[in-house]
Design an enzyme around this catalytic site. Sequence first.
Site, PDB file in Angstrom:
ATOM      1  N   LYS A  53       0.843  -1.202   0.000  1.00  0.00           N
ATOM      2  CA  LYS A  53       0.000   0.000   0.000  1.00  0.00           C
ATOM      3  C   LYS A  53       0.879   1.254   0.000  1.00  0.00           C
ATOM      4  O   LYS A  53       0.627   2.211  -0.727  1.00  0.00           O
ATOM      5  CB  LYS A  53      -0.952  -0.030   1.211  1.00  0.00           C
ATOM      6  CG  LYS A  53      -2.034  -1.100   1.058  1.00  0.00           C
ATOM      7  CD  LYS A  53      -2.759  -1.467   2.354  1.00  0.00           C
ATOM      8  CE  LYS A  53      -3.667  -2.671   2.092  1.00  0.00           C
ATOM      9  NZ  LYS A  53      -4.371  -3.165   3.284  1.00  0.00           N
ATOM     10  N   GLN A  97      -4.341  -1.721   9.776  1.00  0.00           N
ATOM     11  CA  GLN A  97      -4.235  -3.022   9.112  1.00  0.00           C
ATOM     12  C   GLN A  97      -4.876  -4.122   9.966  1.00  0.00           C
ATOM     13  O   GLN A  97      -4.570  -4.282  11.137  1.00  0.00           O
ATOM     14  CB  GLN A  97      -2.744  -3.348   8.829  1.00  0.00           C
ATOM     15  CG  GLN A  97      -2.542  -4.629   8.054  1.00  0.00           C
ATOM     16  CD  GLN A  97      -3.152  -4.609   6.648  1.00  0.00           C
ATOM     17  OE1 GLN A  97      -3.043  -3.637   5.915  1.00  0.00           O
ATOM     18  NE2 GLN A  97      -3.807  -5.705   6.268  1.00  0.00           N
ATOM     19  N   ASP A 120     -10.494   3.320   4.175  1.00  0.00           N
ATOM     20  CA  ASP A 120     -10.498   1.871   4.005  1.00  0.00           C
ATOM     21  C   ASP A 120     -11.930   1.318   4.187  1.00  0.00           C
ATOM     22  O   ASP A 120     -12.152   0.121   4.025  1.00  0.00           O
ATOM     23  CB  ASP A 120      -9.532   1.245   5.031  1.00  0.00           C
ATOM     24  CG  ASP A 120      -9.066  -0.142   4.633  1.00  0.00           C
ATOM     25  OD1 ASP A 120      -9.056  -0.451   3.425  1.00  0.00           O
ATOM     26  OD2 ASP A 120      -8.707  -0.928   5.535  1.00  0.00           O
TER      27      ASP A 120
END
Length: 279
Positions: A53, A97, A120
């Site tokens: 990412k 994450q 996200d």
Amino acid sequence: MSAIILDGNKLAKISEESIKQRVGVLSEKGIRPTLATVLVGNDPASETYVKMKRNTCSRVGMESIAIELPESTSTEELLKTIKDLNNDNDIHGILLQHPVPSQIDERLCFDAIDIDKDVDGVTCLGFGNMSMGIDAYGSCTPAGIIRLIEHYKINVEGLNSVVVGRSPILGKPMAMMLLNLNSTVTICHSRTKNLDAIIKNADLIVGAVGIPKFIKTNWIKKNAIVIDAGYHPEKCGDIELDNIEEVASAYTPVPGGVGPMTINTLILQTLQSAEKSVK
Ligand code: NAP
């Protein structure tokens, strides 16, 4: 008729070019789109995902700030980190994450992310807004799948869509996104009975199970659209794709289908957040 390959690599590359241009426009205004990545612990797969990412950010001229916290981090410590990032005007998106170590309340920490920085698409509020058709950043994997489907001009309205998996980041938001596009959606999970019979009736199948080659080619109806969200070290997904071109009308390859679209969607949504901050 040969099956259409829904090429995520190709679309992600096209998208990166347009992202780069938009990053250039923002930089003329003195703004550098910035993603904060938060990694807790030492899970090698998570480390790899975060690295991918961040690499994509740098490829398109965006900034990424890596925050790495020890395995022993508490919920309170992680909440404090997220709060600081929420209050930092130079940060446009926050990626926490998944998964975090088990002592942490992951849901509480996801929901602490400011809705404007939830690039996200992991907060309950973002999920609720998206489900209700209110502007929100979608969870990146399903949102990337929808972008791929739309790029190939596949109209899902009225199709019988079957989503196998109901996780908060993938199966559930996928089902809501397909529903919002007027598909008729069935969600399957580990307690579903007669899964093969349900899949045999599907015009569109999304495999989001986490078990290599779990969905068999011979369960799939002729000319169905096949989306495989899975990715395993054996370089296969959740669907048996060996002879899929003989059955499907369109399918996502593994690798090179859904995966690149997930990262691209995260980067795109971070850019959109930076653009909104200007307005
Ligand atoms: P997850 O949280 O483990 O969820 C798996 C889902 O599959 C659950 O809802 C589970 O049902 C269901 N399931 C498990 N066994 C089943 C069975 N025998 N029959 C029917 N359903 C079953 O996984 P996830 O995070 O959603 O990920 C799913 C897949 O997508 C994985 O292969 C993962 O690697 C991949 N993934 C890819 C990306 C990408 O960027 N390409 C991103 C995220 C995930 P229950 O709810 O009943 O337990």
